[in-house]
Write a protein that holds these residues in place. Structure first.
Motif, PDB file in Angstrom:
ATOM      1  N   CYS A  81       5.557   1.056   8.768  1.00 37.51           N
ATOM      2  CA  CYS A  81       4.865   1.465   7.203  1.00 37.51           C
ATOM      3  C   CYS A  81       3.549   2.458   7.607  1.00 37.51           C
ATOM      4  O   CYS A  81       2.882   2.335   8.536  1.00 37.51           O
ATOM      5  CB  CYS A  81       4.478   0.255   6.790  1.00 37.51           C
ATOM      6  SG  CYS A  81       5.682  -0.747   6.369  1.00 37.51           S
ATOM      7  N   ALA A  82       3.396   3.206   6.682  1.00 37.19           N
ATOM      8  CA  ALA A  82       2.096   4.084   6.821  1.00 37.19           C
ATOM      9  C   ALA A  82       1.075   3.642   5.700  1.00 37.19           C
ATOM     10  O   ALA A  82       1.763   3.289   4.810  1.00 37.19           O
ATOM     11  CB  ALA A  82       2.579   5.411   6.619  1.00 37.19           C
ATOM     12  N   ILE A  83      -0.067   3.580   5.969  1.00 35.64           N
ATOM     13  CA  ILE A  83      -1.001   3.561   5.074  1.00 35.64           C
ATOM     14  C   ILE A  83      -0.813   4.271   3.840  1.00 35.64           C
ATOM     15  O   ILE A  83      -0.398   5.454   4.026  1.00 35.64           O
ATOM     16  CB  ILE A  83      -2.481   3.381   5.673  1.00 35.64           C
ATOM     17  CG1 ILE A  83      -3.485   2.710   4.762  1.00 35.64           C
ATOM     18  CG2 ILE A  83      -3.096   4.865   5.999  1.00 35.64           C
ATOM     19  CD1 ILE A  83      -4.793   2.429   5.621  1.00 35.64           C
ATOM     20  N   TYR A 154      12.215  -2.114  -0.092  1.00 37.27           N
ATOM     21  CA  TYR A 154      11.494  -2.878   1.125  1.00 37.27           C
ATOM     22  C   TYR A 154      10.193  -3.382   0.679  1.00 37.27           C
ATOM     23  O   TYR A 154       9.568  -4.457   1.205  1.00 37.27           O
ATOM     24  CB  TYR A 154      11.679  -1.815   2.192  1.00 37.27           C
ATOM     25  CG  TYR A 154      12.648  -1.795   3.348  1.00 37.27           C
ATOM     26  CD1 TYR A 154      13.998  -2.115   2.893  1.00 37.27           C
ATOM     27  CD2 TYR A 154      12.294  -2.175   4.635  1.00 37.27           C
ATOM     28  CE1 TYR A 154      15.173  -2.056   3.847  1.00 37.27           C
ATOM     29  CE2 TYR A 154      13.531  -2.351   5.469  1.00 37.27           C
ATOM     30  CZ  TYR A 154      14.779  -2.243   4.945  1.00 37.27           C
ATOM     31  OH  TYR A 154      15.688  -2.243   6.047  1.00 37.27           O
ATOM     32  N   ALA A 155       9.399  -2.576   0.071  1.00 41.80           N
ATOM     33  CA  ALA A 155       7.898  -2.662  -0.167  1.00 41.80           C
ATOM     34  C   ALA A 155       7.949  -3.967  -1.030  1.00 41.80           C
ATOM     35  O   ALA A 155       6.963  -4.614  -0.927  1.00 41.80           O
ATOM     36  CB  ALA A 155       7.445  -1.417  -0.995  1.00 41.80           C
ATOM     37  N   GLU A 156       8.703  -4.058  -1.994  1.00 37.06           N
ATOM     38  CA  GLU A 156       8.653  -5.188  -3.071  1.00 37.06           C
ATOM     39  C   GLU A 156       9.126  -6.386  -2.322  1.00 37.06           C
ATOM     40  O   GLU A 156       8.494  -7.532  -2.295  1.00 37.06           O
ATOM     41  CB  GLU A 156       9.854  -5.053  -4.191  1.00 37.06           C
ATOM     42  CG  GLU A 156       9.485  -3.848  -5.142  1.00 37.06           C
ATOM     43  CD  GLU A 156      10.636  -3.802  -6.148  1.00 37.06           C
ATOM     44  OE1 GLU A 156      11.649  -4.640  -6.049  1.00 37.06           O
ATOM     45  OE2 GLU A 156      10.462  -2.574  -7.012  1.00 37.06           O
ATOM     46  N   ILE A 157      10.122  -6.374  -1.183  1.00 36.68           N
ATOM     47  CA  ILE A 157      10.485  -7.733  -0.737  1.00 36.68           C
ATOM     48  C   ILE A 157       9.428  -8.078   0.454  1.00 36.68           C
ATOM     49  O   ILE A 157       9.187  -9.402   0.206  1.00 36.68           O
ATOM     50  CB  ILE A 157      11.798  -7.271   0.353  1.00 36.68           C
ATOM     51  CG1 ILE A 157      12.841  -7.010  -0.524  1.00 36.68           C
ATOM     52  CG2 ILE A 157      12.132  -8.430   1.205  1.00 36.68           C
ATOM     53  CD1 ILE A 157      14.200  -6.370   0.210  1.00 36.68           C
ATOM     54  N   LEU A 158       8.511  -6.950   0.953  1.00 32.27           N
ATOM     55  CA  LEU A 158       7.741  -7.459   2.197  1.00 32.27           C
ATOM     56  C   LEU A 158       6.307  -7.587   1.323  1.00 32.27           C
ATOM     57  O   LEU A 158       5.355  -8.101   1.847  1.00 32.27           O
ATOM     58  CB  LEU A 158       7.579  -6.478   3.110  1.00 32.27           C
ATOM     59  CG  LEU A 158       8.784  -6.081   4.031  1.00 32.27           C
ATOM     60  CD1 LEU A 158       8.662  -5.163   4.760  1.00 32.27           C
ATOM     61  CD2 LEU A 158       9.005  -7.340   4.850  1.00 32.27           C
ATOM     62  N   LYS A 159       6.279  -7.484  -0.115  1.00 28.65           N
ATOM     63  CA  LYS A 159       5.026  -7.760  -0.972  1.00 28.65           C
ATOM     64  C   LYS A 159       3.899  -6.868  -0.364  1.00 28.65           C
ATOM     65  O   LYS A 159       2.987  -7.093  -0.098  1.00 28.65           O
ATOM     66  CB  LYS A 159       4.565  -9.224  -0.883  1.00 28.65           C
ATOM     67  CG  LYS A 159       5.599  -9.858  -1.756  1.00 28.65           C
ATOM     68  CD  LYS A 159       5.251 -11.578  -1.620  1.00 28.65           C
ATOM     69  CE  LYS A 159       6.196 -12.268  -2.541  1.00 28.65           C
ATOM     70  NZ  LYS A 159       7.520 -12.453  -2.013  1.00 28.65           N
ATOM     71  N   LEU A 160       4.246  -5.479   0.223  1.00 24.74           N
ATOM     72  CA  LEU A 160       3.185  -4.759   0.507  1.00 24.74           C
ATOM     73  C   LEU A 160       2.226  -4.129  -0.288  1.00 24.74           C
ATOM     74  O   LEU A 160       2.329  -3.834  -1.726  1.00 24.74           O
ATOM     75  CB  LEU A 160       3.884  -3.450   1.218  1.00 24.74           C
ATOM     76  CG  LEU A 160       4.952  -3.548   2.236  1.00 24.74           C
ATOM     77  CD1 LEU A 160       5.424  -2.402   2.922  1.00 24.74           C
ATOM     78  CD2 LEU A 160       4.341  -4.705   3.157  1.00 24.74           C
ATOM     79  N   GLY A 162      -1.111  -1.368  -0.260  1.00 27.89           N
ATOM     80  CA  GLY A 162      -1.869  -0.329   0.469  1.00 27.89           C
ATOM     81  C   GLY A 162      -1.177   0.161   1.706  1.00 27.89           C
ATOM     82  O   GLY A 162      -1.466   1.240   2.191  1.00 27.89           O
ATOM     83  N   TYR A 163       0.218  -0.074   1.945  1.00 22.09           N
ATOM     84  CA  TYR A 163       1.112   0.505   2.795  1.00 22.09           C
ATOM     85  C   TYR A 163       2.230   0.627   2.156  1.00 22.09           C
ATOM     86  O   TYR A 163       2.988  -0.021   1.275  1.00 22.09           O
ATOM     87  CB  TYR A 163       1.127  -0.515   4.005  1.00 22.09           C
ATOM     88  CG  TYR A 163      -0.097  -0.534   4.695  1.00 22.09           C
ATOM     89  CD1 TYR A 163      -0.321   0.140   6.011  1.00 22.09           C
ATOM     90  CD2 TYR A 163      -0.949  -1.402   4.509  1.00 22.09           C
ATOM     91  CE1 TYR A 163      -1.358   0.188   6.646  1.00 22.09           C
ATOM     92  CE2 TYR A 163      -2.137  -1.650   5.271  1.00 22.09           C
ATOM     93  CZ  TYR A 163      -2.438  -0.725   6.195  1.00 22.09           C
ATOM     94  OH  TYR A 163      -3.674  -0.881   6.846  1.00 22.09           O
ATOM     95  N   LYS A 164       3.125   1.681   2.810  1.00 18.57           N
ATOM     96  CA  LYS A 164       4.440   1.994   2.263  1.00 18.57           C
ATOM     97  C   LYS A 164       5.198   2.066   3.384  1.00 18.57           C
ATOM     98  O   LYS A 164       5.249   2.609   4.559  1.00 18.57           O
ATOM     99  CB  LYS A 164       4.395   3.341   1.361  1.00 18.57           C
ATOM    100  CG  LYS A 164       4.323   4.475   2.143  1.00 18.57           C
ATOM    101  CD  LYS A 164       4.492   5.632   1.393  1.00 18.57           C
ATOM    102  CE  LYS A 164       4.151   7.025   2.091  1.00 18.57           C
ATOM    103  NZ  LYS A 164       4.103   8.315   1.239  1.00 18.57           N
ATOM    104  N   PRO A 165       6.829   1.466   3.529  1.00 19.55           N
ATOM    105  CA  PRO A 165       7.687   1.254   4.193  1.00 19.55           C
ATOM    106  C   PRO A 165       8.111   3.003   4.712  1.00 19.55           C
ATOM    107  O   PRO A 165       8.303   3.631   3.505  1.00 19.55           O
ATOM    108  CB  PRO A 165       8.791   0.742   4.152  1.00 19.55           C
ATOM    109  CG  PRO A 165       8.200  -0.197   2.641  1.00 19.55           C
ATOM    110  CD  PRO A 165       7.205   0.650   2.067  1.00 19.55           C
ATOM    111  N   LEU A 166       8.288   3.381   5.594  1.00 17.75           N
ATOM    112  CA  LEU A 166       8.816   4.997   5.916  1.00 17.75           C
ATOM    113  C   LEU A 166      10.390   4.906   6.524  1.00 17.75           C
ATOM    114  O   LEU A 166      11.174   5.588   6.086  1.00 17.75           O
ATOM    115  CB  LEU A 166       7.909   5.685   6.845  1.00 17.75           C
ATOM    116  CG  LEU A 166       6.564   6.164   6.649  1.00 17.75           C
ATOM    117  CD1 LEU A 166       5.886   6.678   7.779  1.00 17.75           C
ATOM    118  CD2 LEU A 166       6.478   6.638   5.267  1.00 17.75           C
TER     119      LEU A 166
END
Length: 199
Positions: A81-83, A154-160, A162-166
């Motif tokens: 993930c990138a900020i 992915y972002a929803e599943i990991l409850k991210l 301030g970061y986003k999966p690349l």
């Protein structure tokens, strides 16, 4: 094995042995290795999620398009993930990086558009990917880098926040029937003369 031999033998695994898991000791070593990845001005605009819990990994598999079988069968999936919050990033580097690194950012990166700054963050995460894949190869762990994921899911599943999966990397050990392994399907790359020049 020397690094050239590793480069010749490493490949993108297409089929994993679901019963063979990466040891906790090796996972801890990989976590430390990825923490030490290089980045421009030591910016480190990233987070890495090592997922092995079955239900969570299954949810990620369902959001992995054609990569679903690899995520299902791999020992772990590592999400890179990138900020995604420029202000948060600036607060982190102001607090943690030396004055020269912060000055470089302010002079050369901060004047760019938000999209360009976030693209620069992503470039650093890709540096970590190369470092990680090499480490896996050196440790005898098979890997599959995967851009074919549904990033928002992915972002929803990991409850991210301030970061986003690349992208993600499946890791584990190959199934002996994997048709992509070099002993079955020889590795193909362009000849050196097409991609490397000495000036």
């Amino acid at each position: 094995m020397d690094f050239l031999a590793l480069a010749k033998s490493r490949y993108t695994t297409k089929k994993y042995n679901p019963s063979k898991k990466v040891s906790e000791a090796d996972i801890e070593a990989l976590k430390e290795i990825i923490r030490l990845s290089p980045s421009s001005i030591n910016s480190q605009p990233w987070k890495f999620y090592f997922v092995s819990e079955n239900s969570l990994k299954s949810s990620l598999a369902d959001a992995s398009i054609f990569n679903k079988p690899k995520v299902d069968d791999a020992s772990h999936v590592v999400v890179f993930c990138a900020i995604d919050d420029v202000q948060l990033f600036e607060e982190k580097i102001q607090k943690n990086l030396p004055e020269g690194a912060v000055a470089y950012y302010k002079q050369h990166i901060k004047p760019l558009s938000e999209a360009e700054i976030k693209s620069w963050f992503g470039h650093q995460v890709y540096l970590a990917l190369g470092f990680f894949l090499s480490a896996c190869a050196a440790m005898g762990i098979d890997s599959t880098p995967m851009e074919g994921i549904e990033n928002e899911k992915y972002a929803e599943i990991l409850k991210l926040e301030g970061y986003k999966p690349l992208f993600a990397v499946a890791i584990g050990y190959r199934n002996v029937e994997d048709a992509n392994q070099p002993s079955v399907k020889p590795k193909y790359r362009f000849v050196a003369e097409d991609v490397v020049e000495s000036i």
